[in-house]
Design an enzyme around this catalytic site. Structure first.
Site, mmCIF file in Angstrom:
data_model
loop_
_atom_site.group_PDB
_atom_site.id
_atom_site.type_symbol
_atom_site.label_atom_id
_atom_site.label_comp_id
_atom_site.label_asym_id
_atom_site.label_seq_id
_atom_site.Cartn_x
_atom_site.Cartn_y
_atom_site.Cartn_z
ATOM 1 C CG ASP A 1 9.193 -0.019 -1.737
ATOM 2 O OD1 ASP A 1 9.917 -1.019 -1.822
ATOM 3 O OD2 ASP A 1 9.248 0.950 -2.522
ATOM 4 C CB THR B 1 13.272 -3.673 0.780
ATOM 5 O OG1 THR B 1 14.127 -3.390 -0.327
ATOM 6 C CG2 THR B 1 14.105 -4.264 1.912
ATOM 7 C CB ALA B 2 13.540 -6.555 -3.864
ATOM 8 C CE LYS C 1 8.876 -5.013 -1.959
ATOM 9 N NZ LYS C 1 8.982 -3.557 -2.217
ATOM 10 C CG ASN D 1 6.302 -3.887 -10.159
ATOM 11 O OD1 ASN D 1 5.530 -4.226 -11.049
ATOM 12 N ND2 ASN D 1 7.513 -3.407 -10.409
ATOM 13 C CG ASP E 1 14.905 0.189 -3.627
ATOM 14 O OD1 ASP E 1 15.541 0.431 -2.592
ATOM 15 O OD2 ASP E 1 15.106 -0.803 -4.349
ATOM 16 C CG ASP F 1 8.429 3.517 -5.601
ATOM 17 O OD1 ASP F 1 8.941 3.617 -6.731
ATOM 18 O OD2 ASP F 1 8.659 2.539 -4.854
#
Length: 292
Positions: free
Chosen positions: A45, A152-153, A197, A223, A47, A220
């Site tokens: 991930d 990542t989003a 994801k 979700n 962020d 982190d």
């Protein structure tokens, strides 16, 4: 005079020896280089895992400073996303509208333009926010011959910039539609967030012939539990409280590179800008900053 003539010789010898040692060390490292492992990879991930804060926040701020969007566009996005977030509305049509508006701030700009500006924004706002500990973990996987992917989003194009700058294999991000090289602002499929994801990682594993039991994943956020649970080696990085509790209960690795105060602030930021609301929140912050 004699002493002056003798001094350079020992220095010269030491320099030559250091050079030989350096060449020998590089030779050994090359000889021991691990061949690429075709059946395993690591997924990170971005962020608050790779980078402190939200990448889309840094992107939106950089774009705002370059006049990529207007105050009117910001206010419209903020209203939609704030209503969706605060009212807790679960109406499918409203959710779809909120998601569709999340990346409207790049509509009308070219793919080439965002890629070029993205390089600048990485240097200005992101490079110094990379967590050294997580970067070292990613490099460890690369040194072991594994491929390393960002998941990542954030928009796919900026995710690819981050991956390239870190020397990683590639990135999977939210895909924004483009027509003739110009962004429409509409999404192709869903935002790459939460369960999406895991879907993306599973699809990549099937396509690349990866054994997920031999793969690693880092995040982190609680979700991202679907992605973390998909692999044989999950690790919580700078985790929020729910993920930390789950990781401890499952015996997963936990790594935290923050101080206590930074950890608290990061947890609040993650909740504020996570998922579909990230684009609008960043726009709202930028608007407030200009008015001050």
């Amino acid at each position: 005079m004699n002493a002056a003539r003798k001094d350079p010789k020992p220095l010269h010898r030491r320099s030559a020896l250091a050079g030989e040692a350096g060449r020998a060390s590089r030779f050994v490292e090359d000889a021991l280089a691990t061949p690429e492992q075709a059946d395993s990879a690591a997924f990170f991930d971005v962020d608050n895992t790779i980078m402190q804060g939200a990448s889309i926040f840094h992107l939106a701020w950089g774009l705002y400073q370059r006049d990529f969007f207007t105050t009117r566009e910001i206010l419209g996005a903020v209203w939609k996303q704030a209503y969706f977030r605060l009212a807790g509305v679960e109406d499918p049509e409203h959710i779809a509208e909120a998601r569709a508006s999340a990346l409207q701030f790049i509509a009308g700009h070219t793919v080439a333009e965002l890629h070029e500006v993205g390089q600048e924004i990485f240097e200005e706002r992101m490079a110094d926010r990379i967590w050294p500990g997580t970067k070292a973990l990613a490099q460890m996987h690369r040194d072991q011959g594994q491929r390393v992917w960002l998941v990542t989003a954030a928009p796919q194009d900026i995710a690819e910039v981050i991956a390239a700058r870190l020397g990683l294999t590639g990135a999977m991000g939210t895909v924004v539609e483009s027509v003739d090289g110009v962004y429409t602002g509409r999404l192709v499929g869903e935002m790459l967030h939460g369960p999406e994801k895991a879907v993306a990682v599973a699809a990549l594993a099937e396509r690349e012939g990866l054994d997920l039991a031999r793969c690693s994943a880092y995040s982190d956020s609680f979700n991202d539990l679907p992605m973390l649970s998909l692999v044989g080696d999950p690790c919580a990085i700078n985790p929020d409280h729910r993920l930390r509790a789950h990781a401890r209960a499952q015996g997963w690795r936990v790594r935290d590179y923050r101080t206590g105060r930074k950890a608290a602030r990061a947890g609040l930021l993650t909740g504020a800008v996570g998922g579909a609301v990230a684009g609008a929140v960043t726009a709202g912050i930028a608007l407030r900053g200009r008015r001050r």
